[in-house]
Design an enzyme around this catalytic site. Structure first.
Site, PDB file in Angstrom:
ATOM      1  N   TYR A 143       0.829  -1.214   0.000  1.00 54.18           N
ATOM      2  CA  TYR A 143       0.000   0.000   0.000  1.00 54.18           C
ATOM      3  C   TYR A 143       0.865   1.266   0.000  1.00 54.18           C
ATOM      4  CZ  TYR A 143      -3.784   3.184   1.323  1.00 54.18           C
ATOM      5  OH  TYR A 143      -4.698   4.217   1.347  1.00 54.18           O
ATOM      6  N   THR A 180     -14.544   3.964   6.261  1.00 51.99           N
ATOM      7  CA  THR A 180     -14.914   3.203   5.057  1.00 51.99           C
ATOM      8  C   THR A 180     -14.548   1.732   5.242  1.00 51.99           C
ATOM      9  OG1 THR A 180     -12.749   3.444   4.042  1.00 51.99           O
ATOM     10  CG2 THR A 180     -14.346   5.211   3.592  1.00 51.99           C
TER      11      THR A 180
HETATM   12  N1  LIG Z   1     -10.222   4.989   4.290  1.00 47.52           N
HETATM   13  C1  LIG Z   1      -9.137   5.645   4.649  1.00 47.52           C
HETATM   14  O1  LIG Z   1      -8.869   5.887   5.858  1.00 47.52           O
HETATM   15  C2  LIG Z   1      -8.191   6.151   3.603  1.00 47.52           C
HETATM   16  C3  LIG Z   1      -7.079   6.906   4.048  1.00 47.52           C
HETATM   17  C4  LIG Z   1      -6.202   7.401   3.103  1.00 47.52           C
HETATM   18  C5  LIG Z   1      -6.437   7.157   1.762  1.00 47.52           C
HETATM   19  N2  LIG Z   1      -7.515   6.428   1.373  1.00 47.52           N
HETATM   20  C6  LIG Z   1      -7.713   6.197  -0.063  1.00 47.52           C
HETATM   21  O2  LIG Z   1      -9.035   6.571  -0.423  1.00 47.52           O
HETATM   22  C7  LIG Z   1      -9.437   5.818  -1.587  1.00 47.52           C
HETATM   23  C8  LIG Z   1     -10.806   5.230  -1.357  1.00 47.52           C
HETATM   24  O3  LIG Z   1     -10.722   4.275  -0.309  1.00 47.52           O
HETATM   25  P1  LIG Z   1     -11.950   3.947   0.636  1.00 47.52           P
HETATM   26  O4  LIG Z   1     -11.468   4.130   2.005  1.00 47.52           O
HETATM   27  O5  LIG Z   1     -13.177   4.644   0.166  1.00 47.52           O
HETATM   28  O6  LIG Z   1     -12.036   2.365   0.392  1.00 47.52           O
HETATM   29  P2  LIG Z   1     -13.215   1.382   0.051  1.00 47.52           P
HETATM   30  O7  LIG Z   1     -14.475   1.753   0.743  1.00 47.52           O
HETATM   31  O8  LIG Z   1     -12.624   0.037   0.304  1.00 47.52           O
HETATM   32  O9  LIG Z   1     -13.449   1.596  -1.509  1.00 47.52           O
HETATM   33  C9  LIG Z   1     -12.536   1.133  -2.455  1.00 47.52           C
HETATM   34  C10 LIG Z   1     -13.180   1.247  -3.824  1.00 47.52           C
HETATM   35  O10 LIG Z   1     -12.206   0.741  -4.770  1.00 47.52           O
HETATM   36  C11 LIG Z   1     -12.844  -0.198  -5.584  1.00 47.52           C
HETATM   37  N3  LIG Z   1     -11.963  -1.269  -6.014  1.00 47.52           N
HETATM   38  C12 LIG Z   1     -11.237  -2.090  -5.205  1.00 47.52           C
HETATM   39  N4  LIG Z   1     -10.653  -3.033  -5.948  1.00 47.52           N
HETATM   40  C13 LIG Z   1     -11.021  -2.795  -7.239  1.00 47.52           C
HETATM   41  C14 LIG Z   1     -10.752  -3.433  -8.459  1.00 47.52           C
HETATM   42  N5  LIG Z   1      -9.979  -4.530  -8.514  1.00 47.52           N
HETATM   43  N6  LIG Z   1     -11.277  -2.941  -9.601  1.00 47.52           N
HETATM   44  C15 LIG Z   1     -12.072  -1.838  -9.542  1.00 47.52           C
HETATM   45  N7  LIG Z   1     -12.362  -1.183  -8.424  1.00 47.52           N
HETATM   46  C16 LIG Z   1     -11.842  -1.674  -7.283  1.00 47.52           C
HETATM   47  C17 LIG Z   1     -13.943  -0.798  -4.735  1.00 47.52           C
HETATM   48  O11 LIG Z   1     -14.951  -1.303  -5.599  1.00 47.52           O
HETATM   49  P3  LIG Z   1     -15.254  -2.854  -5.876  1.00 47.52           P
HETATM   50  O12 LIG Z   1     -14.836  -3.631  -4.663  1.00 47.52           O
HETATM   51  O13 LIG Z   1     -16.724  -2.865  -6.136  1.00 47.52           O
HETATM   52  O14 LIG Z   1     -14.474  -3.186  -7.104  1.00 47.52           O
HETATM   53  C18 LIG Z   1     -14.438   0.414  -3.965  1.00 47.52           C
HETATM   54  O15 LIG Z   1     -15.414   1.089  -4.699  1.00 47.52           O
HETATM   55  C19 LIG Z   1      -8.329   4.792  -1.814  1.00 47.52           C
HETATM   56  O16 LIG Z   1      -7.455   5.261  -2.824  1.00 47.52           O
HETATM   57  C20 LIG Z   1      -7.607   4.748  -0.494  1.00 47.52           C
HETATM   58  O17 LIG Z   1      -6.260   4.331  -0.624  1.00 47.52           O
HETATM   59  C21 LIG Z   1      -8.403   5.913   2.260  1.00 47.52           C
END
Ligand SMILES: NC(=O)c1ccc[n+]([C@@H]2O[C@H](COP(=O)([O-])OP(=O)(O)OC[C@H]3O[C@@H](n4cnc5c(N)ncnc54)[C@H](OP(=O)(O)O)[C@@H]3O)[C@@H](O)[C@H]2O)c1
Length: 238
Positions: A143, A180
């Site tokens: 990651y 999330t």
């Molecule tokens: N949550 C945090 O605390 C946090 C902190 C810093 C940065 N971020 C970043 O924020 C962004 C969103 O994360 P989130 O927290 O909202 O996570 P999340 O709820 O797990 O959402 C991830 C999204 O990515 C999609 N995804 C995963 N694998 C995929 C694949 N193989 N093909 C297409 N789509 C795929 C998932 O859709 P499907 O499973 O339906 O494919 C889902 O819609 C990410 O870039 C993450 O690194 C999050």
């Protein structure tokens, strides 16, 4: 249509919140990509695709730009990947995670600038990064390394746009710690694979995880007024 949005990972979390808010603008058209379903809304079109598969990236075609004044790509989809020390990782998992986290944003940014080269629309590419890009957390080699690569893609895109005087802005936005599915995955890590797990369980237990809708609203604001934001790499304060 004033804004054409292409957002990856719109089936949950930040990407879903972004898609919902972007599609609430009567003049926007939003395309979202994920493996699961996206929100069902007017002005939202869902594309089912697994972005960790190289073949899918090569064959993905982008929609017509029409008369859009702004074309916004948000590379949001990502995986935490396997949480374990190097030496204990599944190798196919390493490859698939990098394709999703690093290769897909690079290919989509390239495809977007190539496809819409003749369009006069302002292009805005927002890569969703993480504080992990600059912090070496044990267990998070996949990651953290992939987010570091994403930051460098963004910096180089911004550098190239500056030299070529293109109507393109690149941003890498670290959204903060959000409530999330990804955070739920972090909390399920084994302590022996990830020594800092207690930091994340404490944030959850103390109710300190931010609402992804708040982060989405700030990202919409950056896309609406990119010239008000001079930093290519930024961290949201929620
Ligand atoms: N949550 C945090 O605390 C946090 C902190 C810093 C940065 N971020 C970043 O924020 C962004 C969103 O994360 P989130 O927290 O909202 O996570 P999340 O709820 O797990 O959402 C991830 C999204 O990515 C999609 N995804 C995963 N694998 C995929 C694949 N193989 N093909 C297409 N789509 C795929 C998932 O859709 P499907 O499973 O339906 O494919 C889902 O819609 C990410 O870039 C993450 O690194 C999050």
């Amino acid at each position: 249509m004033s804004s054409l949005w292409i957002i990856t990972g719109t089936s949950s979390g930040l990407g879903k919140a972004l898609a919902i808010q972007a599609a609430s603008d009567d003049d926007a058209l939003v395309y979202g990509i994920a493996r699961r379903e996206g929100p069902v809304l007017p002005r939202y079109v869902h594309i089912h695709s697994d972005l960790s598969v190289a073949h899918n990236l090569l064959h993905l075609s982008l929609p017509e730009a029409g008369d859009a004044a702004r074309i916004i790509l948000v590379n949001n989809a990502a995986t935490l990947g396997q949480v374990a020390p190097i030496g204990e990782l599944d190798e196919a998992g390493i490859i698939g995670s990098y394709i999703l986290n690093v290769v897909a944003p690079h290919v989509l940014a390239n495809k977007l600038l190539r496809t819409y080269r003749s369009s006069e629309a302002k292009k805005i590419i927002i890569n969703i990064s993480s504080g992990a890009a600059t912090t070496p957390y044990d267990g998070w080699s996949i990651y953290s390394s992939s987010k570091a690569a994403l930051n460098m893609q963004t910096l180089i895109g911004a550098e190239e746009a500056g030299i070529r005087e293109d109507a393109v802005r690149f941003f890498a936005v670290a959204p903060g710690v959000l409530d999330t599915e990804m955070q739920a995955t972090v909390r399920r890590s084994a302590r022996e694979q990830f020594s800092r797990i207690s930091k994340f369980t404490a944030l959850f237990e103390e109710g300190k995880l931010a609402d992804p809708a708040k982060a989405a609203a700030k990202i919409i604001e950056i896309a609406a007024h990119p010239d008000d934001y001079s930093d290519t790499i930024c961290r949201l304060s929620l």
